[in-house]
Design an enzyme around this catalytic site. Structure first.
Site, PDB file in Angstrom:
ATOM      1  N   GLN A   1     -10.134  -3.974  -2.973  1.00 26.99           N
ATOM      2  CA  GLN A   1     -11.451  -3.535  -2.505  1.00 26.99           C
ATOM      3  C   GLN A   1     -12.525  -3.897  -3.515  1.00 26.99           C
ATOM      4  OE1 GLN A   1     -12.159  -1.845   0.574  1.00 26.99           O
ATOM      5  NE2 GLN A   1     -14.213  -2.500  -0.031  1.00 26.99           N
TER       6      GLN A   1
ATOM      7  N   CYS B   1     -16.263   1.739   0.793  1.00 23.22           N
ATOM      8  CA  CYS B   1     -15.111   0.887   1.154  1.00 23.22           C
ATOM      9  C   CYS B   1     -14.672   1.082   2.592  1.00 23.22           C
ATOM     10  CB  CYS B   1     -13.957   1.134   0.186  1.00 23.22           C
ATOM     11  SG  CYS B   1     -13.237   2.786   0.281  1.00 23.22           S
TER      12      CYS B   1
ATOM     13  N   ARG C   1       0.880  -1.180   0.000  1.00 22.85           N
ATOM     14  CA  ARG C   1       0.000   0.000   0.000  1.00 22.85           C
ATOM     15  C   ARG C   1       0.909   1.219   0.000  1.00 22.85           C
ATOM     16  NH1 ARG C   1      -5.264   1.486   3.534  1.00 22.85           N
ATOM     17  NH2 ARG C   1      -6.086   0.098   1.932  1.00 22.85           N
TER      18      ARG C   1
ATOM     19  N   ARG D   1     -13.489  -8.464   2.385  1.00 20.22           N
ATOM     20  CA  ARG D   1     -12.060  -8.258   2.124  1.00 20.22           C
ATOM     21  C   ARG D   1     -11.278  -9.502   2.517  1.00 20.22           C
ATOM     22  NH1 ARG D   1      -9.896  -3.142   1.826  1.00 20.22           N
ATOM     23  NH2 ARG D   1      -8.052  -4.322   1.193  1.00 20.22           N
TER      24      ARG D   1
ATOM     25  N   HIS E   1      -7.388   0.611  -6.332  1.00 23.10           N
ATOM     26  CA  HIS E   1      -7.560  -0.199  -5.110  1.00 23.10           C
ATOM     27  C   HIS E   1      -8.271  -1.508  -5.506  1.00 23.10           C
ATOM     28  CE1 HIS E   1      -7.793  -1.315  -1.038  1.00 23.10           C
ATOM     29  NE2 HIS E   1      -8.688  -0.462  -0.566  1.00 23.10           N
TER      30      HIS E   1
ATOM     31  N   ASP F   1     -17.134   7.177  -1.657  1.00 22.66           N
ATOM     32  CA  ASP F   1     -15.883   7.050  -0.902  1.00 22.66           C
ATOM     33  C   ASP F   1     -15.591   8.430  -0.323  1.00 22.66           C
ATOM     34  OD1 ASP F   1     -13.404   6.191   0.069  1.00 22.66           O
ATOM     35  OD2 ASP F   1     -12.404   6.249  -1.887  1.00 22.66           O
TER      36      ASP F   1
HETATM   37  N1  NVA Z   1      -9.839   6.706  -1.504  1.00 21.10           N
HETATM   38  C1  NVA Z   1      -9.457   6.317  -0.162  1.00 21.10           C
HETATM   39  C2  NVA Z   1      -9.712   4.855   0.049  1.00 21.10           C
HETATM   40  C3  NVA Z   1      -9.382   4.353   1.433  1.00 21.10           C
HETATM   41  C4  NVA Z   1      -9.561   2.882   1.590  1.00 21.10           C
HETATM   42  C5  NVA Z   1      -7.995   6.661   0.061  1.00 21.10           C
HETATM   43  O1  NVA Z   1      -7.187   6.453  -0.849  1.00 21.10           O
HETATM   44  O2  NVA Z   1      -7.668   7.145   1.136  1.00 21.10           O
HETATM   45  N1   CP Z   2     -11.165  -0.002   2.668  1.00 17.91           N
HETATM   46  C1   CP Z   2      -9.884  -0.074   3.069  1.00 17.91           C
HETATM   47  O1   CP Z   2      -8.957  -0.355   2.286  1.00 17.91           O
HETATM   48  O2   CP Z   2      -9.732   0.144   4.398  1.00 17.91           O
HETATM   49  P1   CP Z   2      -8.358   0.382   5.182  1.00 17.91           P
HETATM   50  O3   CP Z   2      -7.783   1.687   4.722  1.00 17.91           O
HETATM   51  O4   CP Z   2      -8.748   0.392   6.634  1.00 17.91           O
HETATM   52  O5   CP Z   2      -7.416  -0.753   4.873  1.00 17.91           O
END
Ligand code: NVA
Ligand code: CP
Length: 305
Positions: free
Chosen positions: A135, A260, A105, A288, A132, A220
């Site tokens: 997800q 998500c 990540r 997930r 992502h 989101d």
């Molecule tokens: N769009 C959000 C998703 C978090 C799971 C981010 O990138 O922070």
């Molecule tokens: N939806 C998601 O990826 O959650 P986290 O940021 O908690 O991993």
């Protein structure tokens, strides 16, 4: 060096492979709930590199790997040489020589691409600024478990044209559904991605128009990780884009809505929808775990394990 399979976007797998993963995810979920022993990968190790925060992703990968009989190792840039400037390419060669699969990540999507290009084991994108895909496995599993096949249906994305939105564009293509995106000007997804999927993706500024008759409505956060300082400006731009009861009234009568998580009640989604007794958002979060166990199984098997 053999060329491992990677999962950097949904386009790395064929539509048939993705359908197979969802089927397997639902099977593994049932088996897990029935108390089955799923420890088919003893001694296998997943390295998890987190340059951004996480609850669901970390817990689901770590629990999933333990349930498969293997081990998951948490690595953050702060505590590794990654944070002190060791090149991604060198880190990929070293880490992949010691583990069986890697999950990352991070910020730029190029970072997971560069890591994968120098990795001897499969690499999973666990969120970048652009995509992502993990997800989306959970979201598609949830949609399918509750409403049957996605092919021919219509989803509406309401909010930022961010990593989740862009993954929905890929999902529309791979799972054969129509996608209507409503986002304020200045927050569109990639024009190249829109152009490449013009046959099934439409862009509008009007949330009600996007949601009209839709089978699925998705949103989101308005400010993603790394955009914290834009939070206030974004809150103003996105104010008309809240997914709430009034907006859902435009959707199909049996429409589902997904998020998500983490969610901000009163911003991108109303508290009423988040806390509705029949929401499937908690199933989506739980999926997930199951979807990623199916993904780990697929990738480990692809390496002959
Ligand atoms: N769009 C959000 C998703 C978090 C799971 C981010 O990138 O922070
Ligand atoms: N939806 C998601 O990826 O959650 P986290 O940021 O908690 O991993």
């Amino acid at each position: 060096m053999n060329t491992p399979r990677h999962f950097l976007t949904l386009l790395d797998f064929s539509p048939d492979e993705l359908q197979g993963l969802l089927k397997r995810a639902s099977e593994m979920k049932r088996a897990h709930r029935a108390g089955a022993d799923q420890r088919d990968f003893p001694g296998k190790v997943l390295a998890m590199i987190f340059a951004k925060s996480s609850t669901r992703t970390r817990v689901s990968f770590e629990a999933g790997m333990a349930q498969l009989g293997g081990h998951a190792m948490f690595l953050s840039p702060q505590d590794t040489q990654l944070g002190r400037g060791e090149p991604i390419e060198d880190s990929a060669r070293v880490i992949s020589s010691m583990v069986d699969v890697v999950m990352i990540r991070t910020f730029g999507h190029d970072i997971v691409e560069r890591f994968a290009a120098h990795s001897s084991v499969p690499v999973i994108n666990a969120l970048t600024d652009d995509y992502h895909p993990c997800q989306l496995l959970a979201d598609m599993q949830t949609w399918q478990e509750h409403r049957g096949p996605m092919a021919g249906k219509t989803a509406a994305w309401v909010g930022d044209g961010n990593n989740m939105c862009q993954s929905y564009i890929n999902a529309a293509r791979q799972f054969d559904f129509q996608l209507r995106i409503a986002c304020p000007e200045g927050f569109d997804p990639s024009p190249a991605l829109l152009a490449a999927n013009a046959d099934r993706v439409q862009l509008t500024r009007d949330p009600a128009e996007a949601v009209r008759g839709a089978d699925l409505v998705v949103t989101d956060v308005w400010a993603s990780m790394g955009q914290e300082e834009e939070q206030q400006a974004r809150a103003r731009a996105f104010a008309p884009y809240q997914v709430n009861e009034a907006l859902m009234a435009h959707a199909a009568s049996d429409a589902l809505y997904l998020h998500c998580l983490p969610a901000h009640r009163g911003e991108e989604i109303s508290a009423g929808l988040m806390d509705a007794p029949d929401t499937v958002i908690w199933d989506e979060a739980e999926n997930r775990l199951h979807a990623q166990k199916a993904l780990l199984e697929f990738l480990l098997r692809s390496q002959g394990h």
